[in-house]
Enzyme design. Structure first.
Site, PDB file in Angstrom:
ATOM      1  N   LYS A  42      36.089  48.525  42.441  1.00 44.65           N
ATOM      2  CA  LYS A  42      36.666  48.864  41.138  1.00 44.65           C
ATOM      3  C   LYS A  42      36.425  50.355  40.834  1.00 44.65           C
ATOM      4  O   LYS A  42      35.652  51.022  41.537  1.00 44.65           O
ATOM      5  CB  LYS A  42      36.044  47.966  40.069  1.00 44.65           C
ATOM      6  CG  LYS A  42      36.383  46.482  40.263  1.00 44.65           C
ATOM      7  CD  LYS A  42      35.740  45.623  39.181  1.00 44.65           C
ATOM      8  CE  LYS A  42      36.159  44.165  39.309  1.00 44.65           C
ATOM      9  NZ  LYS A  42      35.565  43.323  38.242  1.00 44.65           N
ATOM     10  N   TYR A  91      45.097  39.776  37.153  1.00 49.46           N
ATOM     11  CA  TYR A  91      44.177  39.022  36.292  1.00 49.46           C
ATOM     12  C   TYR A  91      44.918  38.049  35.375  1.00 49.46           C
ATOM     13  O   TYR A  91      44.402  37.699  34.303  1.00 49.46           O
ATOM     14  CB  TYR A  91      43.334  39.997  35.465  1.00 49.46           C
ATOM     15  CG  TYR A  91      42.186  40.632  36.233  1.00 49.46           C
ATOM     16  CD1 TYR A  91      41.217  39.847  36.858  1.00 49.46           C
ATOM     17  CD2 TYR A  91      42.043  42.017  36.319  1.00 49.46           C
ATOM     18  CE1 TYR A  91      40.152  40.412  37.557  1.00 49.46           C
ATOM     19  CE2 TYR A  91      40.971  42.599  37.010  1.00 49.46           C
ATOM     20  CZ  TYR A  91      40.038  41.785  37.619  1.00 49.46           C
ATOM     21  OH  TYR A  91      38.972  42.340  38.300  1.00 49.46           O
ATOM     22  N   ASN A 149      31.196  45.909  36.761  1.00 48.91           N
ATOM     23  CA  ASN A 149      30.568  45.150  37.856  1.00 48.91           C
ATOM     24  C   ASN A 149      31.098  45.494  39.245  1.00 48.91           C
ATOM     25  O   ASN A 149      30.953  44.743  40.186  1.00 48.91           O
ATOM     26  CB  ASN A 149      30.584  43.640  37.565  1.00 48.91           C
ATOM     27  CG  ASN A 149      31.974  43.052  37.516  1.00 48.91           C
ATOM     28  OD1 ASN A 149      32.958  43.765  37.700  1.00 48.91           O
ATOM     29  ND2 ASN A 149      32.059  41.754  37.282  1.00 48.91           N
ATOM     30  N   HIS A 182      35.587  43.412  43.028  1.00 50.83           N
ATOM     31  CA  HIS A 182      36.307  42.150  42.873  1.00 50.83           C
ATOM     32  C   HIS A 182      36.334  41.415  44.210  1.00 50.83           C
ATOM     33  O   HIS A 182      36.463  42.042  45.260  1.00 50.83           O
ATOM     34  CB  HIS A 182      37.762  42.407  42.443  1.00 50.83           C
ATOM     35  CG  HIS A 182      38.618  41.188  42.582  1.00 50.83           C
ATOM     36  ND1 HIS A 182      38.645  40.198  41.621  1.00 50.83           N
ATOM     37  CD2 HIS A 182      39.429  40.757  43.591  1.00 50.83           C
ATOM     38  CE1 HIS A 182      39.454  39.227  42.034  1.00 50.83           C
ATOM     39  NE2 HIS A 182      39.936  39.540  43.229  1.00 50.83           N
ATOM     40  N   GLU A 231      46.483  37.047  45.868  1.00 50.43           N
ATOM     41  CA  GLU A 231      46.074  38.435  45.625  1.00 50.43           C
ATOM     42  C   GLU A 231      46.441  39.331  46.806  1.00 50.43           C
ATOM     43  O   GLU A 231      46.893  40.476  46.613  1.00 50.43           O
ATOM     44  CB  GLU A 231      44.567  38.480  45.336  1.00 50.43           C
ATOM     45  CG  GLU A 231      44.235  37.813  43.999  1.00 50.43           C
ATOM     46  CD  GLU A 231      42.751  37.550  43.777  1.00 50.43           C
ATOM     47  OE1 GLU A 231      41.923  37.952  44.629  1.00 50.43           O
ATOM     48  OE2 GLU A 231      42.414  36.938  42.745  1.00 50.43           O
TER      49      GLU A 231
HETATM   50  P1  DAT Z   1      34.814  37.556  38.948  1.00 51.81           P
HETATM   51  O1  DAT Z   1      35.155  39.028  38.981  1.00 51.81           O
HETATM   52  O2  DAT Z   1      33.383  37.305  39.289  1.00 51.81           O
HETATM   53  O3  DAT Z   1      35.774  36.723  39.761  1.00 51.81           O
HETATM   54  P2  DAT Z   1      36.223  36.553  36.614  1.00 51.81           P
HETATM   55  O4  DAT Z   1      37.394  36.330  37.509  1.00 51.81           O
HETATM   56  O5  DAT Z   1      35.770  35.421  35.752  1.00 51.81           O
HETATM   57  O6  DAT Z   1      34.944  37.070  37.433  1.00 51.81           O
HETATM   58  O7  DAT Z   1      36.525  37.774  35.648  1.00 51.81           O
HETATM   59  C1  DAT Z   1      37.177  38.916  36.131  1.00 51.81           C
HETATM   60  C2  DAT Z   1      36.507  40.131  35.593  1.00 51.81           C
HETATM   61  O8  DAT Z   1      36.620  40.133  34.158  1.00 51.81           O
HETATM   62  C3  DAT Z   1      34.998  40.210  35.851  1.00 51.81           C
HETATM   63  O9  DAT Z   1      34.698  40.745  37.120  1.00 51.81           O
HETATM   64  C4  DAT Z   1      34.557  41.119  34.748  1.00 51.81           C
HETATM   65  C5  DAT Z   1      35.454  40.720  33.593  1.00 51.81           C
HETATM   66  N1  DAT Z   1      34.803  39.727  32.738  1.00 51.81           N
HETATM   67  C6  DAT Z   1      34.622  38.420  33.008  1.00 51.81           C
HETATM   68  N2  DAT Z   1      33.973  37.801  32.017  1.00 51.81           N
HETATM   69  C7  DAT Z   1      33.744  38.754  31.076  1.00 51.81           C
HETATM   70  C8  DAT Z   1      33.115  38.763  29.817  1.00 51.81           C
HETATM   71  N3  DAT Z   1      32.588  37.651  29.299  1.00 51.81           N
HETATM   72  N4  DAT Z   1      33.083  39.935  29.145  1.00 51.81           N
HETATM   73  C9  DAT Z   1      33.605  41.050  29.662  1.00 51.81           C
HETATM   74  N5  DAT Z   1      34.216  41.132  30.854  1.00 51.81           N
HETATM   75  C10 DAT Z   1      34.284  39.989  31.553  1.00 51.81           C
HETATM   76 MG    MG Z   2      37.725  36.263  39.502  1.00 53.35          MG
END
Ligand code: DAT
Ligand code: MG
Length: 172
Positions: free
Chosen positions: A29, A69, A132, A135, A146
């Site tokens: 990212k 997303y 974080n 991805h 994806e």
């Molecule tokens: P991952 O990236 O572990 O697959 P995800 O698909 O649930 O997680 O979410 C995509 C991204 O969205 C994640 O990397 C960071 C952001 N995100 C997820 N939950 C969040 C939250 N509660 N607050 C802020 N950003 C969040």
């Molecule tokens: Mg995810």
């Protein structure tokens, strides 16, 4: 000759080989790029034994990120997430190997770095969920979707990893 071709075809279709060819979509990212962590992240997957089969460096636009997303479109953090992902360029990658989707997620660690175990990428290298750094696809169907979104099929390269014999018990 004909027999050899048939054997090669059979080998290429065997379940073991197909399993080795599972693919996942990983992306460094914008914060990972800005913090100079591209090499570190790639190294963790290389050293594990996985095979890089596609990579590009790009500034993603809003439409691409909203599509990427789309499952999170209703979440309160969605707009912030799409903005964060446009803050700078990303490194989009395709990685291949046995169980690479699940193992890739384990290497990356929990979504929220405050809950990611030490030893994982997020556990070691970042602090907050909104920064974080990486991805990774969460399932094989997500990986397929994806990869098709971020890459043209001709941008994914099938190549023989010469050290495969030393990574997998059997290659035929
Ligand atoms: P991952 O990236 O572990 O697959 P995800 O698909 O649930 O997680 O979410 C995509 C991204 O969205 C994640 O990397 C960071 C952001 N995100 C997820 N939950 C969040 C939250 N509660 N607050 C802020 N950003 C969040
Ligand atoms: Mg995810």
């Amino acid at each position: 000759m004909v027999l050899g071709c048939l054997l090669a075809l059979f080998a290429s279709l065997s379940p073991a080989m197909a399993a080795h060819r599972e693919r996942t979509f990983l992306m460094v990212k914008p914060d990972g790029v800005q913090r100079g962590l591209v090499g570190e992240i790639i190294q963790r997957f290389e050293r594990k034994g996985f095979k890089l089969v596609g990579m590009k460096f790009l500034q993603a636009d809003e439409a691409l990120l909203k599509k990427h997303y789309e499952e999170l479109a209703g979440r309160p953090f969605f707009n912030g997430l799409v903005k964060y992902m446009q803050m700078g360029p990303v490194v989009a990658m395709a990685w291949e190997g046995l169980n690479v989707v699940k193992t890739g997620r384990d290497i990356i660690g929990a979504t929220n770095p405050m809950e990611s175990s030490p030893g994982t990428i997020r556990g070691d290298l970042c602090i907050q969920v909104g920064r974080n750094i990486i991805h990774g696809s969460d399932s094989v169907p997500s990986a397929d979707r994806e990869l098709a979104l971020w890459f043209d099929s001709k941008e994914l390269v099938s190549w023989k990893q010469e050290m495969e014999t030393w990574i997998y018990e059997e290659t035929k």
